[in-house]
Scaffold this active site. Structure first.
Site, mmCIF file in Angstrom:
data_model
loop_
_atom_site.group_PDB
_atom_site.id
_atom_site.type_symbol
_atom_site.label_atom_id
_atom_site.label_comp_id
_atom_site.label_asym_id
_atom_site.label_seq_id
_atom_site.Cartn_x
_atom_site.Cartn_y
_atom_site.Cartn_z
ATOM 1 C CD GLU A 92 -1.246 -0.333 3.650
ATOM 2 O OE1 GLU A 92 -2.201 -1.105 3.477
ATOM 3 O OE2 GLU A 92 -1.043 0.253 4.711
ATOM 4 C CB CYS A 107 3.093 7.514 3.241
ATOM 5 S SG CYS A 107 3.634 6.354 4.471
ATOM 6 C CB CYS A 114 7.049 -4.988 9.042
ATOM 7 S SG CYS A 114 8.468 -4.223 9.844
ATOM 8 C CB CYS A 118 6.044 -1.920 16.337
ATOM 9 S SG CYS A 118 7.648 -1.441 15.690
ATOM 10 C CB CYS A 121 2.637 -1.639 13.857
ATOM 11 S SG CYS A 121 2.765 -1.597 12.078
ATOM 12 C CB CYS A 336 1.869 2.044 9.022
ATOM 13 S SG CYS A 336 2.896 0.634 9.121
HETATM 14 S S1 SF4 Z 1 5.754 0.355 12.888
HETATM 15 FE FE1 SF4 Z 1 5.050 -1.456 11.766
HETATM 16 S S2 SF4 Z 1 5.974 -1.283 9.733
HETATM 17 FE FE2 SF4 Z 1 7.068 0.151 11.078
HETATM 18 S S3 SF4 Z 1 8.812 -1.040 11.832
HETATM 19 FE FE3 SF4 Z 1 7.189 -1.328 13.357
HETATM 20 S S4 SF4 Z 1 6.120 -3.211 12.710
HETATM 21 FE FE4 SF4 Z 1 7.368 -2.520 10.981
#
Ligand code: SF4
Length: 351
Positions: A92, A107, A114, A118, A121, A336
Site C-alpha cells: 500500500e 508515504c 514487516c 512493533c 502496528c 501503516c
Molecule cells: S511500525 Fe510497523 S511497519 Fe514500522 S517497523 Fe514497526 S512493525 Fe514494521
C-alpha cells in the site's frame, strides 16, 4: 516471450543494456530520461532512437509500474492505494495532500509486511512476506505520476509497510532513482527514510552520502518503555541508537525528525516529557507528536485531544521544534499496514 520490465533499472543498468544490444553507452542515458523524467513508456515515441532500435526495445522490454487493486479517498482528501504485486501480494501507498499549501506527501512501502513486529502496528501483525524490489518501491511513485502528472506529490516518506533499512540495497537504489538529476529529480530535502531504529544501518546510510532526511520512530524515550512496544530495542538499545542518530545528523548536516506516537496512559506523563527532552538535548531535531490510531485487535488506546495538547505544551519549551500532528485518513484505515492487513485477511473493503 515475456517482456522484461525495466522498472527499477538504474542509469548504469540501462547503459549496460544498450552496450549488450550493440549500441553506444549514451543511449542508456537517453532511455533513462525517457522513462524516469518524461514518463514515456512507449518505445515507439522515443524520437531520438532509430526505428530499428525502437523496434528492438519494444520486442524485448516494457516499463510497467504497479497494478492497482483498490483505492480509497478519505473525507480529508487522503488517498490510499492498494497494489497487487506480480506474486499476488498486497502493498500500500498513501497520498496525503496538505490543504492550504502546495505540499503533497506520499508515504510509500518498502516491504510486504514487516519483521520488526512493533506491538501497536497492523503491518507488524501481518508478519513478514518479502522485501520489495527497487522497481516495486519506485513503481509506487511512477504510478502516481502516470495517473496524476508530475506534481502528483512533492515529498516522499518511506513510512509505509516495512522497515526500509532492513531492505537496505533496494531502498538505496530506489532513492538514487528518485534523486537522479536526469530521472525523477526530487530534492534530497524532500525524501525521508523512517526507521524503527536499526543503529548500524543508520550509520551505513550516513556513509552513502545520499544526505536525505531521517525520521526515527521513537515512541518511548527510555529503554525500559521502548522495549515494551518495540522488540527491535532489545537488539539496538536506545543509547546506541542515539549515537547513530548523532552520527547521521553530523555527517548529513540534516535535522533529524522523531516520530512520537502518544498512547493513552503509556507514554503521556510528565516523566515522559522530561525523558524525551533529555534524550534529544543538543541535537538539531524536530519532534512530531501523533495520537495513536487504534488498530482492531490491539490493546493500545487513543489519547484525548487535551492530552495531546498538554504534552506538546510541556515539551515545546524544552526541545528545538515540536508539532502536534493531526491523524489523516482515519476513516479509510490510513495507518501503516491497515488496508493491506485487511486485504490479507480476505476481508471485504468498502471502496
Ligand atoms: S511500525 Fe510497523 S511497519 Fe514500522 S517497523 Fe514497526 S512493525 Fe514494521
Amino acid at each position: 516471450m515475456k517482456k522484461i520490465n525495466l522498472l527499477g533499472y538504474s542509469l548504469s543498468d540501462l547503459e549496460q543494456l544498450m552496450l549488450d544490444m550493440g549500441e553506444k553507452k549514451f543511449r542508456g542515458g537517453q532511455l533513462f530520461k525517457w522513462l524516469y523524467r518524461d514518463h514515456q513508456t512507449e518505445f515507439e515515441l522515443m524520437t531520438d532512437f532509430s526505428k530499428e532500435l525502437r523496434q528492438k526495445l519494444d520486442e524485448k522490454f516494457e516499463f510497467k509500474s504497479m497494478q492497482l487493486l483498490h483505492s480509497q479517498t478519505s473525507e480529508d482528501g487522503t488517498i490510499k492505494f492498494l497494489f497487487n504485486l506480480d506474486d499476488n501480494l498486497p502493498v500500500e501507498t498513501v497520498l496525503i495532500p496538505d490543504f492550504g499549501s502546495e505540499r503533497k506527501t506520499v508515504c510509500i512501502s518498502s516491504q510486504v509486511g514487516c519483521a520488526v513486529n512493533c506491538g501497536f502496528c497492523a503491518t507488524g501483525k501481518m508478519g513478514f512476506s518479502r522485501d520489495l524490489t527497487a522497481g516495486e518501491i519506485i513503481g509506487q511513485l511512477v504510478y502516481l505520476r502516470e495517473e496524476f502528472g508530475l506534481d502528483a506529490f512533492s515529498n516522499v516518506v518511506m513510512m509505509g509497510m516495512g522497515e526500509p533499512l532492513a531492505n537496505f540495497d533496494n531502498v538505496v537504489k530506489a532513492v538514487e532513482l528518485m534523486l537522479a538529476p536526469t530521472g525523477m529529480m526530487l530534492s534530497r530535502k524532500k525524501v525521508t527514510i523512517s526507521t524503527s531504529g536499526n543503529s548500524p544501518k543508520i550509520k551505513k546510510l550516513a556513509d552513502t552520502g545520499l544526505d536525505i532526511c531521517l525520521a526515527i520512530s521513537l515512541h518511548a524515550a527510555t529503554q525500559e518503555k521502548r522495549v515494551k512496544i518495540m522488540p527491535i530495542a532489545e537488539t539496538f538499545g536506545i543509547e546506541k541508537l542515539m549515537q547513530a542518530i548523532r552520527y547521521y545528523s553530523e555527517k548529513s548536516r540534516t535535522q533529524v525528525m522523531f516520530e512520537y506516537i502518544i498512547f493513552d496512559n503509556f507514554n503521556d506523563k510528565m516523566e515522559d516529557v522530561h525523558a524525551l527532552a533529555k534524550l534529544v538535548r543538543g541535537l538539531p531535531c524536530k519532534i512530531n507528536l501523533l495520537a495513536y490510531n487504534p488498530v482492531e485487535g490491539l490493546d493500545f488506546k487513543r489519547p484525548s485531544e487535551e492530552k495531546m495538547n498538554w504534552f506538546g505544551g510541556q515539551l515545546s519549551p524544552r526541545v528545538p521544534v515540536v508539532t502536534v500532528r493531526k491523524s489523516r485518513g482515519r476513516d479509510i484505515d490510513a495507518a501503516c499496514g491497515q488496508l493491506a492487513a485487511k486485504q490479507q485477511l480476505g476481508r471485504k473493503l468498502d471502496v
